[in-house]
Design a protein around this motif. Structure first.
Motif, PDB file in Angstrom:
ATOM      1  N   ALA A  78       0.856  -1.249   0.166  1.00  0.00           N
ATOM      2  CA  ALA A  78      -0.002   0.034   0.024  1.00  0.00           C
ATOM      3  C   ALA A  78       0.806   1.276   0.141  1.00  0.00           C
ATOM      4  O   ALA A  78       0.449   2.116  -0.524  1.00  0.00           O
ATOM      5  CB  ALA A  78      -1.062  -0.037   1.161  1.00  0.00           C
ATOM      6  N   TRP A  79       2.085   1.387   0.783  1.00  0.00           N
ATOM      7  CA  TRP A  79       2.643   2.384   0.900  1.00  0.00           C
ATOM      8  C   TRP A  79       3.838   2.502  -0.528  1.00  0.00           C
ATOM      9  O   TRP A  79       3.632   3.639  -1.111  1.00  0.00           O
ATOM     10  CB  TRP A  79       3.728   2.201   1.997  1.00  0.00           C
ATOM     11  CG  TRP A  79       4.701   3.457   2.126  1.00  0.00           C
ATOM     12  CD1 TRP A  79       4.711   4.393   1.972  1.00  0.00           C
ATOM     13  CD2 TRP A  79       6.253   3.380   2.843  1.00  0.00           C
ATOM     14  NE1 TRP A  79       5.669   5.374   2.276  1.00  0.00           N
ATOM     15  CE2 TRP A  79       6.289   4.671   2.940  1.00  0.00           C
ATOM     16  CE3 TRP A  79       6.680   2.205   3.376  1.00  0.00           C
ATOM     17  CZ2 TRP A  79       7.645   4.756   3.553  1.00  0.00           C
ATOM     18  CZ3 TRP A  79       7.746   2.492   4.087  1.00  0.00           C
ATOM     19  CH2 TRP A  79       8.576   3.851   4.094  1.00  0.00           C
ATOM     20  N   ALA A  80       3.946   1.555  -1.160  1.00  0.00           N
ATOM     21  CA  ALA A  80       4.739   1.528  -2.514  1.00  0.00           C
ATOM     22  C   ALA A  80       3.800   1.921  -3.529  1.00  0.00           C
ATOM     23  O   ALA A  80       4.069   2.925  -4.381  1.00  0.00           O
ATOM     24  CB  ALA A  80       5.283   0.295  -2.730  1.00  0.00           C
ATOM     25  N   TYR A  81       2.629   1.516  -3.482  1.00  0.00           N
ATOM     26  CA  TYR A  81       1.578   2.078  -4.464  1.00  0.00           C
ATOM     27  C   TYR A  81       1.131   3.472  -4.317  1.00  0.00           C
ATOM     28  O   TYR A  81       1.191   4.169  -5.475  1.00  0.00           O
ATOM     29  CB  TYR A  81       0.389   1.130  -4.270  1.00  0.00           C
ATOM     30  CG  TYR A  81      -0.812   1.374  -5.382  1.00  0.00           C
ATOM     31  CD1 TYR A  81      -0.867   0.723  -6.633  1.00  0.00           C
ATOM     32  CD2 TYR A  81      -1.704   2.295  -5.061  1.00  0.00           C
ATOM     33  CE1 TYR A  81      -1.637   1.332  -7.646  1.00  0.00           C
ATOM     34  CE2 TYR A  81      -2.841   2.589  -5.937  1.00  0.00           C
ATOM     35  CZ  TYR A  81      -2.850   2.127  -7.487  1.00  0.00           C
ATOM     36  OH  TYR A  81      -3.656   2.425  -8.114  1.00  0.00           O
ATOM     37  N   ARG A  82       0.876   3.845  -3.198  1.00  0.00           N
ATOM     38  CA  ARG A  82       0.628   5.135  -2.895  1.00  0.00           C
ATOM     39  C   ARG A  82       1.941   6.221  -3.508  1.00  0.00           C
ATOM     40  O   ARG A  82       1.541   7.199  -3.942  1.00  0.00           O
ATOM     41  CB  ARG A  82       0.289   5.464  -1.508  1.00  0.00           C
ATOM     42  CG  ARG A  82      -0.169   6.849  -1.007  1.00  0.00           C
ATOM     43  CD  ARG A  82      -0.369   6.898   0.296  1.00  0.00           C
ATOM     44  NE  ARG A  82       0.207   8.117   0.780  1.00  0.00           N
ATOM     45  CZ  ARG A  82       1.021   8.352   1.689  1.00  0.00           C
ATOM     46  NH1 ARG A  82       1.665   7.290   2.128  1.00  0.00           N
ATOM     47  NH2 ARG A  82       1.736   9.459   2.025  1.00  0.00           N
ATOM     48  N   SER A  83       3.307   5.736  -3.078  1.00  0.00           N
ATOM     49  CA  SER A  83       4.393   6.570  -3.493  1.00  0.00           C
ATOM     50  C   SER A  83       4.432   6.654  -5.259  1.00  0.00           C
ATOM     51  O   SER A  83       4.752   7.522  -5.381  1.00  0.00           O
ATOM     52  CB  SER A  83       5.477   5.733  -2.755  1.00  0.00           C
ATOM     53  OG  SER A  83       6.714   6.567  -3.302  1.00  0.00           O
ATOM     54  N   VAL A  84       4.226   5.397  -5.734  1.00  0.00           N
ATOM     55  CA  VAL A  84       4.149   5.393  -7.280  1.00  0.00           C
ATOM     56  C   VAL A  84       3.146   6.465  -7.730  1.00  0.00           C
ATOM     57  O   VAL A  84       3.334   7.346  -8.734  1.00  0.00           O
ATOM     58  CB  VAL A  84       4.237   4.205  -7.745  1.00  0.00           C
ATOM     59  CG1 VAL A  84       3.806   4.066  -9.371  1.00  0.00           C
ATOM     60  CG2 VAL A  84       5.404   3.264  -7.374  1.00  0.00           C
ATOM     61  N   VAL A  85       2.037   6.276  -7.300  1.00  0.00           N
ATOM     62  CA  VAL A  85       0.917   7.180  -7.886  1.00  0.00           C
ATOM     63  C   VAL A  85       1.384   8.769  -7.603  1.00  0.00           C
ATOM     64  O   VAL A  85       1.192   9.413  -8.361  1.00  0.00           O
ATOM     65  CB  VAL A  85      -0.479   6.841  -7.155  1.00  0.00           C
ATOM     66  CG1 VAL A  85      -1.340   7.806  -7.395  1.00  0.00           C
ATOM     67  CG2 VAL A  85      -0.962   5.485  -7.576  1.00  0.00           C
ATOM     68  N   ARG A  86       1.735   8.858  -6.422  1.00  0.00           N
ATOM     69  CA  ARG A  86       2.121  10.147  -5.969  1.00  0.00           C
ATOM     70  C   ARG A  86       3.057  10.936  -6.811  1.00  0.00           C
ATOM     71  O   ARG A  86       3.028  11.848  -7.124  1.00  0.00           O
ATOM     72  CB  ARG A  86       2.231  10.488  -4.529  1.00  0.00           C
ATOM     73  CG  ARG A  86       2.478  11.915  -4.110  1.00  0.00           C
ATOM     74  CD  ARG A  86       2.804  11.953  -2.643  1.00  0.00           C
ATOM     75  NE  ARG A  86       1.469  11.650  -1.759  1.00  0.00           N
ATOM     76  CZ  ARG A  86       1.505  11.430  -0.599  1.00  0.00           C
ATOM     77  NH1 ARG A  86       2.902  11.459   0.052  1.00  0.00           N
ATOM     78  NH2 ARG A  86       0.500  11.266   0.077  1.00  0.00           N
ATOM     79  N   HIS A  87       4.390  10.109  -6.981  1.00  0.00           N
ATOM     80  CA  HIS A  87       5.528  10.575  -7.420  1.00  0.00           C
ATOM     81  C   HIS A  87       6.010  10.402  -8.783  1.00  0.00           C
ATOM     82  O   HIS A  87       6.648  10.895  -9.316  1.00  0.00           O
ATOM     83  CB  HIS A  87       6.815   9.987  -6.442  1.00  0.00           C
ATOM     84  CG  HIS A  87       6.577  10.832  -5.063  1.00  0.00           C
ATOM     85  ND1 HIS A  87       6.619  12.026  -4.703  1.00  0.00           N
ATOM     86  CD2 HIS A  87       6.432  10.119  -4.043  1.00  0.00           C
ATOM     87  CE1 HIS A  87       6.627  12.279  -3.463  1.00  0.00           C
ATOM     88  NE2 HIS A  87       6.107  11.001  -2.904  1.00  0.00           N
TER      89      HIS A  87
END
Length: 97
Positions: A78-87
């Motif tokens: 979840a953290w990696a997915y959120r980071s990929v979407v955001r950055h």
């Protein structure tokens, strides 16, 4: 994290802060006793499962340790997915949610 770094050295410095909690359960091997808060870290579950595999005893703890690893994998995903979407995705203009 890799998407937000510009150099390999910057990535290695930032990775140290993420890897330190993973290595904290190794203190149990030095000291011989573990603090309760170390039990909740993913490194403790990994070391516990390795100990069970090598010694052949303690199989009653295996489901709990496996469950703990699954929880940490879900959190990391979840953290990696959120980071990929955001950055990454929003940077290239594909973040239309």
């Amino acid at each position: 994290m890799a998407a937000r770094t510009e150099t390999v050295n910057e990535f290695l410095v930032k990775a140290q802060f993420l890897l330190t909690p993973m290595a904290l359960p190794l203190l149990e091997l030095v000291d011989g006793k573990a603090a309760v808060w170390l039990w909740w870290l993913p490194g403790h579950a990994i070391l516990g499962l390795l100990h069970i595999a090598v010694s052949g005893s303690g199989w009653s703890e295996a489901p709990v340790l496996t469950g703990l690893l699954v929880v940490w994998c879900v959190i990391a995903y979840a953290w990696a997915y959120r980071s990929v979407v955001r950055h990454v995705v929003e940077r290239i203009g594909g973040g239309g949610r």
